[in-house]
Scaffold this motif. Structure first.
Motif, mmCIF file in Angstrom:
data_model
loop_
_atom_site.group_PDB
_atom_site.id
_atom_site.type_symbol
_atom_site.label_atom_id
_atom_site.label_comp_id
_atom_site.label_asym_id
_atom_site.label_seq_id
_atom_site.Cartn_x
_atom_site.Cartn_y
_atom_site.Cartn_z
ATOM 1 N N ALA B 62 74.415 51.810 66.121
ATOM 2 C CA ALA B 62 73.746 52.834 65.315
ATOM 3 C C ALA B 62 74.403 52.957 63.943
ATOM 4 O O ALA B 62 75.607 53.169 63.840
ATOM 5 N N PRO B 63 73.607 52.792 62.889
ATOM 6 C CA PRO B 63 74.152 52.963 61.547
ATOM 7 C C PRO B 63 74.706 54.383 61.363
ATOM 8 O O PRO B 63 74.089 55.349 61.819
ATOM 9 N N GLU B 82 73.951 55.433 49.862
ATOM 10 C CA GLU B 82 74.396 54.042 49.979
ATOM 11 C C GLU B 82 74.118 53.502 51.382
ATOM 12 O O GLU B 82 73.634 52.386 51.568
ATOM 13 N N GLN B 83 74.396 54.339 52.382
ATOM 14 C CA GLN B 83 74.208 53.922 53.780
ATOM 15 C C GLN B 83 72.720 53.717 54.102
ATOM 16 O O GLN B 83 72.367 52.777 54.807
ATOM 17 N N SER B 86 71.678 50.414 52.452
ATOM 18 C CA SER B 86 72.197 49.215 53.120
ATOM 19 C C SER B 86 71.594 49.064 54.513
ATOM 20 O O SER B 86 71.384 47.950 54.995
ATOM 21 N N THR B 87 71.291 50.178 55.169
ATOM 22 C CA THR B 87 70.638 50.104 56.482
ATOM 23 C C THR B 87 69.285 49.412 56.365
ATOM 24 O O THR B 87 68.933 48.556 57.177
ATOM 25 N N MET B 88 68.532 49.771 55.311
ATOM 26 C CA MET B 88 67.216 49.158 55.132
ATOM 27 C C MET B 88 67.342 47.650 54.875
ATOM 28 O O MET B 88 66.455 46.886 55.220
ATOM 29 N N GLU B 89 68.454 47.243 54.285
ATOM 30 C CA GLU B 89 68.664 45.809 54.032
ATOM 31 C C GLU B 89 68.973 45.046 55.314
ATOM 32 O O GLU B 89 68.557 43.909 55.485
ATOM 33 N N ILE B 90 69.733 45.685 56.197
ATOM 34 C CA ILE B 90 70.258 44.961 57.360
ATOM 35 C C ILE B 90 69.448 45.178 58.631
ATOM 36 O O ILE B 90 69.162 44.236 59.366
ATOM 37 N N MET B 91 69.098 46.423 58.905
ATOM 38 C CA MET B 91 68.490 46.745 60.198
ATOM 39 C C MET B 91 66.982 46.572 60.143
ATOM 40 O O MET B 91 66.314 47.095 59.238
ATOM 41 N N ASP B 92 66.465 45.897 61.133
ATOM 42 C CA ASP B 92 65.045 45.587 61.191
ATOM 43 C C ASP B 92 64.346 46.633 62.054
ATOM 44 O O ASP B 92 64.396 46.560 63.279
ATOM 45 N N GLY B 93 63.741 47.614 61.422
ATOM 46 C CA GLY B 93 63.118 48.687 62.198
ATOM 47 C C GLY B 93 61.738 49.050 61.706
ATOM 48 O O GLY B 93 61.302 48.630 60.636
ATOM 49 N N TYR B 96 62.866 54.784 60.360
ATOM 50 C CA TYR B 96 64.262 55.095 60.026
ATOM 51 C C TYR B 96 64.400 56.616 59.945
ATOM 52 O O TYR B 96 63.620 57.265 59.248
#
Lengths: 550, 442
Positions: B62-63, B82-83, B86-93, B96
């Protein structure tokens, strides 16, 4: 600065001036770092620099949850027998304790068949308390715990909320000491204080020193000046405290006890699964031995200074090499070197014979090892002894306590090490690059690691032996078993995708690490990677040229 | 004011919200919290809910912004932005949601305004000092209904949303929802249970087209039911979780009445079900009567299970529930509503009902309700007894040397996947488990 619960006179007056009611974060005390990703030699270079090369200033632009001072403190404190733990905070802060409640009683009963299970109380702070303070509820909880359960000790572990509203837990417990039958222990372990979860070890020991060690020292009339006589006597008895850790099983303790008995030593295990009185007995020992430097230096160095009990903080007795080193250091203290050599030679020969078929089976298999800084290095060495090769390393954090074991391990120039408290996103990136045959992993990442479709050997476990010679043999058996069939994880990989975008695997694994102390070239490339949000064209030195297939 | 709790049976609002997001495929939580909150909640939820697991991106995946002292001093909204980025860049969901912890709420961070910068990112403040897991479920669901579910002009006839079962706190929520959906289909209703088997975010998005919201709880889910009403013009009906045949019949009649369905038709629909149900239940009647399988009952459970399970053992199994302890912190109004559920048993058996969330209090309440053994020559013991509760009642059952079935949170000693206690198939499963608990120890 408040004194210990119940105050003290004489010798303890001096101690009051040394021990603060709370401990600093380890990023401050030990310049420990939690964010790094690169070749081992680069990390060794950083550790050799002043202040660990400012590793403590590294951070991440993306991070994942992993635990805090409070959760790890509860992990230790919940194991204490005849003790009630109060989580001072809102109701959610003690939720962690549910995780171990089912095994707690059984594990305590391995040490004392009469033990009950885990009892904890939440002071359940609500909105009114956030405004008005939580001190009344804390008092109520302490009285309730004392009257309802009559424990020998009551431990108060405080979370973020009382720290922010300014509850003075130490003073409250000091005031209450005369009105409870139990010894009172204040552990100030608010989660937001530090990135270093391992600060919890210091916070717990700080509480135990204030609440139990001081109280016991007072009661038994032991004063620092009189220690020398006692310890000469104790030397003959050969009583050593072995500082077990939450990741040690009872079976691990049995193996350690077997080896130390062979050196004619008697063992007292604290702090995990101990009862409050064991901390009194601990002051009669002639040597304090750590099994993992990450855990105990705060307590051991304090007790060494104040009570004159020498301590040994070196390696962790996992695998033949580290176990022999650990035994030799202890034997050296007691001048029993010859006995140790005889023991090591015999154990080595027996184990060597037993391991032969396993080595054949495991030879050349590649392992990725992740977990606590000391444990992963000795485990990595142990795996090599079994014939495996290393595919990568991952440490929860890094500081000087890793040095003896890290220096001992020759990982090769290009082996990658990731310093990350959990952070499975970086692990996912690395595992997909390095494609290990087996993942040896600290608990907490199971659900995500399963989806890599590879066999997983837990780095530790309450049902198994890992330490000493018996531990290495058991690891060999389990690796063989786990490698024989890992269909469960293969199916997870096939049918349950990992939650990361495809783009993440194209980026460098360190792309989200912010490292002000990195060399200019590396940091520029890392910055570019971050700015571009995609893979850097030139990977950090060592990585692109390594033998690993990306 | 909430009092101290001896071994709480729930986590914080954050825990309830994470439990719900865990139940939604491809939902990604973003915690604005110190590093420990997310994992701590997961540890409690996983074990307490019969091994619920981290799911798609829970547990240590979990981010989380992992804020520290610096943010406590200077504020953490910048770190949160920032979080999120970066979550949108890395986590495929596909969804959010930003959730908050106590600490960031206390330093005054505004997670809603931070989330607003990112299109489609939702935010729900979930500090523990606002409420427990049950409340957190309601807060999270309310946010989805208000900020995520698009408005629909027309309603689909005979379609219903089902809410009120709290994922995790109810370890059987998913199996239960499957059965509720099946039962409603028997009388021609199409149920959208939002987080049931095979359901996805698409079903949540389509929930505005339902004609009615069924709330299966006397206590939980009110904010969400109201949100459906206010935002989407969907009225709601309280129809508590049914367990076993008799409660199911009542449940379907209540819902059917709302839709003006013919009683005769409902009875027809139940005809086959009755056959199946009692054909199975009958299997135990031999042993029940040969061996006297009647039991006294002690039920310790939350507001959803306590009345339903107590009624089931009284009305269908012919047992004598002596004491029921409801473990939620409740308002006077909520207690009154629950009290009434214990007053209509047929035959008129009235268990003692206590409201107490403290684990060690159960023994005291039991002592209050049964005469103690004073070493008299003839003493009628509260025996044979079965304890139906949580893992916390295990020790009590051992000390009382009686049978025991854990079903309410936490259920650490069981692994629970698709098992259900709701409705008809659930009633049979509960009967299996109860008689199964008696047989080895009889």
């Amino acid at each position: 600065m408040a004194g210990p619960a119940g105050g003290g006179q004489g010798g303890s007056e001096e101690m009051k001036n040394i021990i603060e009611t709370a401990v600093p974060g380890r990023e401050e005390r030990l310049q420990a770092g939690t964010a790094f990703c690169g070749p081992c030699r680069e990390l060794k270079k950083r550790l050799g620099m002043k202040n660990n090369g400012c590793l403590n200033q590294c951070g991440r632009r993306f991070s994942q949850t992993f635990g805090c001072q409070l959760t790890l403190s509860l992990g230790m404190l919940n194991s204490l027998r005849r003790t009630v733990v109060i989580t001072h905070g809102p109701v959610g802060c003690g939720f962690w304790s549910l995780g171990g409640v089912a095994s707690n009683r059984a594990l305590k009963q391995l040490r004392d068949p009469g033990s009950g299970g885990l009892i904890w109380i939440s002071s359940n702070l609500d909105e009114a308390d956030v405004i008005g303070g939580g001190e009344d509820k804390l008092r109520e909880a302490v009285i309730y715990a004392d009257r309802e359960f009559r424990p020998e000790a009551i431990v108060v572990a405080s979370s973020c909320v009382p720290a922010l509203i300014g509850d003075d837990v130490d003073s409250i417990l000091e005031d209450m000491a005369a009105s409870t039958a139990a010894d009172l222990v204040a552990v100030n372990c608010e989660g937001f204080k530090t990135k270093l979860m391992a600060t919890a070890y210091d916070a717990v020991y700080n509480g135990l020193l204030k609440g139990l060690t001081w109280a016991r020292e007072r009661e038994s009339g032991l004063l620092p000046g009189r220690q020398a006589d006692r310890f000469n006597q104790a030397d003959l008895d050969g009583l050593v405290n072995v500082f077990n850790v939450g990741s040690m099983s009872r079976a691990d303790e049995v193996e350690i006890e077997r080896l130390l008995k062979a050196l004619d030593l008697t063992v007292n295990f604290i702090p995990s699964y101990a009862e409050p009185n064991d901390f009194r007995k601990a002051l009669e020992a002639s040597l304090n031995v750590s099994v993992c430097g990450t855990h105990d230096d705060y307590y051991l160095t304090y007790v060494q200074d104040k009570f004159g009990i020498p301590c040994l903080i070196d390696t962790m007795p996992i695998g033949r090499k580290a176990t022999a080193r650990w035994l030799r250091k202890i034997a050296g203290h007691f001048k029993r070197e010859a006995a140790a050599e005889r023991l090591i030679a015999r154990e080595d020969a027996d184990l060597d014979r037993a391991l032969r078929p396993y080595r054949e089976y495991l030879r050349g298999k590649r392992a990725y090892v992740s977990g606590g800084e000391v444990r992963i290095f000795v485990t990595a060495e142990a795996l090599r002894d079994l014939g495996l090769e290393l595919a990568g390393l991952k440490a929860h954090h890094i500081d000087a306590f890793a040095r003896p074991v890290f220096d001992d391990l020759d990982p090769g120039d290009d082996l990658y090490i990731n310093v990350a408290s959990q952070q499975p996103f970086e692990q996912a990136n690395l595992i997909e690059r390095f494609k290990p045959d087996v993942i040896v992993m600290h608990s907490g990442g199971g659900n995500i690691t399963a989806r890599h479709g590879r066999p997983v050997l837990p780095l530790f476990g309450q049902g198994n032996t890992y330490l000493g010679y018996a531990g290495l043999f058991e690891m060999a058996c389990r690796l063989k078993r786990l490698l024989a069939n890992y269909s469960f994880n293969r199916n997870m990989k096939k049918y349950r995708p990992l939650p990361y975008r495809e783009e993440w695997y194209q980026k460098e694994p360190f792309a989200y690490i912010v490292d002000p102390g990195a060399g200019p070239a590396a940091s520029v490339r890392a910055d570019q990677a971050i700015a571009a949000g995609k893979e850097t064209s030139g990977a950090r030195d060592g990585m692109a040229n390594s033998d690993h297939q990306f | 004011m909430a009092g101290i709790i001896d071994r709480p049976r729930f986590g914080c609002a954050l825990g309830g919200a994470l439990g719900l997001l865990r139940a939604i495929p491809r939902a990604v939580p973003i915690l604005h919290a110190p590093a420990g909150c997310g994992y701590s909640v997961y540890i409690g939820l996983n074990a307490g809910a019969g091994y619920y697991g981290g799911g798609y991106c829970g547990s240590t995946s979990a981010p989380s912004s992992n804020v520290v002292e610096k943010e406590a001093v200077f504020g953490g909204e910048e770190r949160l932005r920032e979080q999120i980025a970066s979550t949108m860049e890395i986590m495929d969901g596909d969804l959010y949601v930003v959730l908050s912890s106590c600490m960031v709420e206390m330093i005054g961070d505004d997670i809603r305004s931070a989330a607003r910068i990112f299109p489609g990112v939702l935010a729900t403040p979930t500090p523990s000092f606002h409420g427990n897991s049950y409340h957190g479920y309601d807060l999270m669901l309310e946010t989805l209904i208000r900020d995520y579910v698009p408005e629909q002009a027309g309603k689909k006839p005979r379609s219903v949303n089902v809410i009120g079962l709290v994922p995790g706190q109810d370890a059987f929520y998913k199996g239960n929802l499957r059965e509720i959906k099946r039962l409603l289909a028997l009388i021609g209703l199409k149920a959208n249970t939002l987080i049931g088997e095979g359901e996805s975010l698409e079903d949540i998005r389509r929930s505005a087209e339902s004609e009615l919201t069924l709330n299966l709880s006397d206590v939980y889910g009110s904010l969400s039911a109201e949100a459906f009403k206010e935002k989407h013009g969907i009225p709601w009906l309280r129809a508590p979780l049914p367990v076993g045949y008799l409660q199911t019949e009542k449940f379907l009649l209540t819902v059917g009445e709302y839709f003006g369905l013919d009683r005769e038709m409902i009875d027809q629909a139940l005809q086959r079900e009755r056959e199946v149900y009692f054909d199975y239940l009958e299997r135990i009647s031999d042993s029940y009567n040969d061996l006297d399988f009647q039991r006294y009952g002690l039920v310790v459970a939350d507001a959803n299970y306590a009345p339903a399970v107590t009624a089931f053992v009284a009305e269908e199994l012919g047992w004598l529930p002596r004491l029921t302890v409801v473990t939620d912190p409740l308002t006077g109004e909520q207690r009154a509503r629950l009290d009434s559920r214990f007053e209509t048993f047929e035959p008129s058996i009235k268990p003692e009902v206590r409201y107490d969330g403290n684990a060690s209090a159960v023994r005291r309440h039991l002592a209050d309700t049964w005469e103690r053994n004073r070493n008299q020559k003839y003493y009628e013991a509260l025996s044979p007894l079965i304890v139906i509760g949580s893992y916390f009642e295990k020790d009590l059952a051992e000390q009382l040397k009686c049978s025991y079935l854990p079903l309410s949170f936490p259920v650490n000693s069981r692994v629970i996947f698709n098992r259900a206690y709701a409705g008809l198939s659930g009633g049979l499963t509960l009967a299996e488990d109860l008689f199964g608990a008696i047989i080895p120890g009889r």
